[in-house]
Design a protein around this motif. Structure first.
Motif, PDB file in Angstrom:
ATOM      1  N   GLN A  30      49.388  36.810 -30.039  1.00  0.00           N
ATOM      2  CA  GLN A  30      50.391  35.742 -29.973  1.00  0.00           C
ATOM      3  C   GLN A  30      49.841  34.496 -30.654  1.00  0.00           C
ATOM      4  N   PRO A  31      50.537  33.960 -31.666  1.00  0.00           N
ATOM      5  CA  PRO A  31      50.076  32.699 -32.246  1.00  0.00           C
ATOM      6  C   PRO A  31      50.109  31.581 -31.203  1.00  0.00           C
ATOM      7  N   LEU A  32      49.078  30.751 -31.232  1.00  0.00           N
ATOM      8  CA  LEU A  32      48.995  29.596 -30.339  1.00  0.00           C
ATOM      9  C   LEU A  32      48.786  28.346 -31.172  1.00  0.00           C
ATOM     10  N   LEU A  33      49.364  27.249 -30.729  1.00  0.00           N
ATOM     11  CA  LEU A  33      49.128  25.946 -31.322  1.00  0.00           C
ATOM     12  C   LEU A  33      48.337  25.134 -30.316  1.00  0.00           C
ATOM     13  N   GLU A  34      47.194  24.619 -30.738  1.00  0.00           N
ATOM     14  CA  GLU A  34      46.386  23.772 -29.867  1.00  0.00           C
ATOM     15  C   GLU A  34      46.453  22.338 -30.366  1.00  0.00           C
ATOM     16  N   THR A  35      46.972  21.471 -29.518  1.00  0.00           N
ATOM     17  CA  THR A  35      47.028  20.041 -29.795  1.00  0.00           C
ATOM     18  C   THR A  35      46.082  19.337 -28.834  1.00  0.00           C
ATOM     19  N   THR A  36      45.899  18.046 -29.052  1.00  0.00           N
ATOM     20  CA  THR A  36      45.118  17.229 -28.120  1.00  0.00           C
ATOM     21  C   THR A  36      46.109  16.432 -27.282  1.00  0.00           C
ATOM     22  N   GLY A  37      45.978  16.543 -25.969  1.00  0.00           N
ATOM     23  CA  GLY A  37      46.883  15.823 -25.068  1.00  0.00           C
ATOM     24  C   GLY A  37      46.848  14.325 -25.350  1.00  0.00           C
ATOM     25  N   ARG A  38      47.999  13.728 -25.559  1.00  0.00           N
ATOM     26  CA  ARG A  38      48.070  12.316 -25.936  1.00  0.00           C
ATOM     27  C   ARG A  38      47.619  11.389 -24.821  1.00  0.00           C
ATOM     28  N   LYS A  39      47.701  11.827 -23.591  1.00  0.00           N
ATOM     29  CA  LYS A  39      47.254  10.999 -22.469  1.00  0.00           C
ATOM     30  C   LYS A  39      45.891  11.452 -21.959  1.00  0.00           C
ATOM     31  N   SER A  40      45.720  12.773 -21.823  1.00  0.00           N
ATOM     32  CA  SER A  40      44.499  13.313 -21.222  1.00  0.00           C
ATOM     33  C   SER A  40      43.354  13.456 -22.213  1.00  0.00           C
ATOM     34  N   GLY A  41      43.683  13.642 -23.485  1.00  0.00           N
ATOM     35  CA  GLY A  41      42.643  13.938 -24.479  1.00  0.00           C
ATOM     36  C   GLY A  41      42.145  15.369 -24.406  1.00  0.00           C
ATOM     37  N   GLU A  42      42.745  16.163 -23.512  1.00  0.00           N
ATOM     38  CA  GLU A  42      42.339  17.558 -23.316  1.00  0.00           C
ATOM     39  C   GLU A  42      43.098  18.473 -24.275  1.00  0.00           C
ATOM     40  N   PRO A  43      42.496  19.625 -24.636  1.00  0.00           N
ATOM     41  CA  PRO A  43      43.222  20.579 -25.482  1.00  0.00           C
ATOM     42  C   PRO A  43      44.420  21.158 -24.741  1.00  0.00           C
ATOM     43  N   ILE A  73      51.358  15.891 -31.355  1.00  0.00           N
ATOM     44  CA  ILE A  73      51.136  15.827 -32.803  1.00  0.00           C
ATOM     45  C   ILE A  73      51.379  14.407 -33.315  1.00  0.00           C
ATOM     46  N   GLN A  74      52.402  13.746 -32.793  1.00  0.00           N
ATOM     47  CA  GLN A  74      52.676  12.371 -33.216  1.00  0.00           C
ATOM     48  C   GLN A  74      51.484  11.462 -32.907  1.00  0.00           C
ATOM     49  N   ALA A  75      50.804  11.720 -31.804  1.00  0.00           N
ATOM     50  CA  ALA A  75      49.650  10.908 -31.413  1.00  0.00           C
ATOM     51  C   ALA A  75      48.394  11.300 -32.187  1.00  0.00           C
ATOM     52  N   ASP A  76      48.254  12.587 -32.524  1.00  0.00           N
ATOM     53  CA  ASP A  76      47.075  13.081 -33.244  1.00  0.00           C
ATOM     54  C   ASP A  76      47.471  14.357 -33.987  1.00  0.00           C
ATOM     55  N   PRO A  77      47.634  14.291 -35.295  1.00  0.00           N
ATOM     56  CA  PRO A  77      48.106  15.452 -36.050  1.00  0.00           C
ATOM     57  C   PRO A  77      47.060  16.546 -36.280  1.00  0.00           C
ATOM     58  N   ARG A  78      45.807  16.313 -35.906  1.00  0.00           N
ATOM     59  CA  ARG A  78      44.789  17.357 -36.063  1.00  0.00           C
ATOM     60  C   ARG A  78      45.045  18.430 -35.004  1.00  0.00           C
ATOM     61  N   VAL A  79      45.203  19.670 -35.432  1.00  0.00           N
ATOM     62  CA  VAL A  79      45.535  20.781 -34.537  1.00  0.00           C
ATOM     63  C   VAL A  79      44.686  21.989 -34.894  1.00  0.00           C
ATOM     64  N   ARG A  80      44.804  23.006 -34.050  1.00  0.00           N
ATOM     65  CA  ARG A  80      44.266  24.328 -34.368  1.00  0.00           C
ATOM     66  C   ARG A  80      45.385  25.328 -34.129  1.00  0.00           C
ATOM     67  N   VAL A  81      45.389  26.396 -34.936  1.00  0.00           N
ATOM     68  CA  VAL A  81      46.371  27.462 -34.802  1.00  0.00           C
ATOM     69  C   VAL A  81      45.608  28.768 -34.655  1.00  0.00           C
ATOM     70  N   ARG A  82      45.966  29.564 -33.616  1.00  0.00           N
ATOM     71  CA  ARG A  82      45.358  30.887 -33.458  1.00  0.00           C
ATOM     72  C   ARG A  82      46.301  31.907 -34.078  1.00  0.00           C
ATOM     73  N   LEU A  83      45.780  32.602 -35.096  1.00  0.00           N
ATOM     74  CA  LEU A  83      46.535  33.643 -35.792  1.00  0.00           C
ATOM     75  C   LEU A  83      45.729  34.926 -35.764  1.00  0.00           C
ATOM     76  N   LYS A  84      46.320  35.971 -35.218  1.00  0.00           N
ATOM     77  CA  LYS A  84      45.662  37.280 -35.119  1.00  0.00           C
ATOM     78  C   LYS A  84      44.268  37.149 -34.509  1.00  0.00           C
ATOM     79  N   GLY A  85      44.165  36.324 -33.469  1.00  0.00           N
ATOM     80  CA  GLY A  85      42.920  36.169 -32.727  1.00  0.00           C
ATOM     81  C   GLY A  85      41.918  35.212 -33.342  1.00  0.00           C
ATOM     82  N   GLN A  86      42.192  34.645 -34.501  1.00  0.00           N
ATOM     83  CA  GLN A  86      41.258  33.729 -35.173  1.00  0.00           C
ATOM     84  C   GLN A  86      41.820  32.307 -35.155  1.00  0.00           C
ATOM     85  N   TRP A  87      40.956  31.352 -34.874  1.00  0.00           N
ATOM     86  CA  TRP A  87      41.366  29.946 -34.844  1.00  0.00           C
ATOM     87  C   TRP A  87      41.188  29.313 -36.214  1.00  0.00           C
TER      88      TRP A  87
END
Length: 131
Positions: A30-43, A73-87
């Protein structure tokens, strides 16, 4: 937003948060999008549907700027995407001028159908993948 769209948004996001996302997030492909929480700073990881085209990954958000991951994303556009198990690291771009319905035709059919069925404010997102 109309009362109908508010209720639709609330029901859909409650289901996604408590049922859909926890189940889908455990599937290895399953593709996943990892953002940084705009309030918590957590993934923050969100199961998504989309398609990689070259060094870009395309997504359509069903609730536009009301989606928590879009707000992150509006707060921090740097993200990670998991595709076929690879980040893969990348930078997300919100594309309000793109035609999200036309974009959905180029994305995986099942996810696109779900986005169109429950979506109230479609928004195209392009992630430029590093490397």
């Amino acid at each position: 937003m109309s009362r109908y769209h508010e209720i639709k948004h609330r029901v859909a996001t409650t289901f996604q948060r408590h049922v859909g996302n926890p189940l889908l997030g455990r599937l290895p492909n399953q593709p996943l999008l990892e953002t940084t929480g705009r309030k918590s700073g957590e993934p923050r990881r969100t199961p998504i549907g989309g398609r990689k085209v070259g060094r870009e990954f395309w997504i359509v958000s069903e609730f536009g700027e009301k989606s928590q991951y879009v707000r992150n994303i509006q707060a921090d556009p740097r993200v990670r995407v998991r595709l076929k198990g690879q980040w893969h690291s990348g930078t997300a771009h919100l594309l309000p001028d793109d035609d999200p319905r036309a974009r959905l035709k180029a994305l995986p059919r099942l996810n696109s159908a779900a986005v169109q069925a429950i979506g109230t404010d479609l928004l195209t997102i392009r992630v430029d993948l590093d490397g």
